[in-house]
Scaffold this motif. Structure first.
Motif, short mmCIF file in Angstrom:
data_model
loop_
_atom_site.label_atom_id
_atom_site.label_comp_id
_atom_site.label_asym_id
_atom_site.label_seq_id
_atom_site.Cartn_x
_atom_site.Cartn_y
_atom_site.Cartn_z
N CYS A 54 10.38 -1.36 -0.57
CA CYS A 54 9.24 -2.26 -0.38
C CYS A 54 9.71 -3.53 0.35
O CYS A 54 10.62 -4.21 -0.12
N CYS A 105 7.52 -6.01 1.09
CA CYS A 105 6.46 -7.01 0.97
C CYS A 105 7.07 -8.39 0.68
O CYS A 105 8.16 -8.53 0.13
N CYS A 148 7.95 -9.23 -3.06
CA CYS A 148 9.22 -8.71 -3.60
C CYS A 148 10.39 -9.55 -3.09
O CYS A 148 11.34 -9.83 -3.82
ZN ZN Z 1 6.91 -5.38 -2.78
#
Ligand code: ZN
Ligand code: ZN
Length: 213
Positions: free
Chosen positions: A31, A33, A36
């Motif tokens: 991930c 994003c 995160c």
């Molecule tokens: Zn994330």
């Protein structure tokens, strides 16, 4: 098929077991994003991010994760008042599980938490099957496609629905069944605290990452 995998924080005080650990029983994705990335920086654990800012996450059914040691070190962090509950071991700032709420039953755990001792995460869970939120990956060339892969999304939804239908929400490692409330203390970042993390995150960080500690 269902070999247990041991989860442990970097210093070894917090330990848990994932009961059904196999590539078919989990969803392993990287991930990228911003949240995160921000979370890793908030913990001063940017060492857990890959060179492009990715977090390698294994999603498991809540009921398959049981903490067996050091539970008093577990704390939760929310980047915003309605953000994910991001649980971590406060002893050494190791993330031990991201959750939404018991209504959407999954726990996303950084793969490094499974690499302690003799066990290797790749051997237990297989390699990541893809990347999500790649548009936030650091640098000019995003990892993979910019959007969210529909097949990855479909697989994740199918898995979470399956866990829900098969009663794999309870017992939940982070929420009490009677009240649905978090079992461990939770801190919510203020808006200035949240904003202060943005320059550290992709796709084009404008601040140097902070040193450890
Ligand atoms: Zn994330
Ligand atoms: Zn620790």
């Amino acid at each position: 098929m269902s070999t247990p995998a041991e989860l442990r924080c970097r210093c070894g005080q917090v330990r848990g077991i994932v009961a059904d650990a196999s590539p078919d029983a989990v969803n392993r994705v990287v991930c990228f994003c911003e949240d995160c990335q921000a979370f890793a920086h908030q913990l001063d654990r940017a060492d857990l991010l890959d060179a492009k800012g990715g977090s390698d996450i294994v999603q498991v059914a809540p009921a398959s994760l049981t903490f067996v040691q050091g539970q008093h070190h577990i704390s939760g962090l929310r980047l915003t008042p309605k953000g994910l509950f991001r649980w971590y071991a406060s002893c050494c700032k190791t993330p031990v599980g991201n959750t939404v709420s018991p209504a959407i039953p999954f726990v996303g755990i950084v793969v490094q938490a499974f690499d302690g001792g003799r066990q290797r995460a790749d051997a237990v869970f297989g390699k990541p099957i893809g990347a999500i939120f790649a548009k936030h990956s650091i640098g000019d060339s995003p990892v993979g496609s910019k959007g969210i892969s529909l097949s990855l999304m479909a697989r994740a939804i199918r898995m979470v629905l399956g866990w829900r239908l098969r009663g794999r929400t309870w017992p939940h490692p982070f929420f009490a069944r009677e009240t649905g409330a978090p079992i461990y203390p939770v801190t919510v970042l203020s808006q200035p605290q949240r904003e202060a993390l943005r320059p550290l995150c992709g796709p084009h960080p404008t601040a140097e990452k902070r040193g450890p500690g």
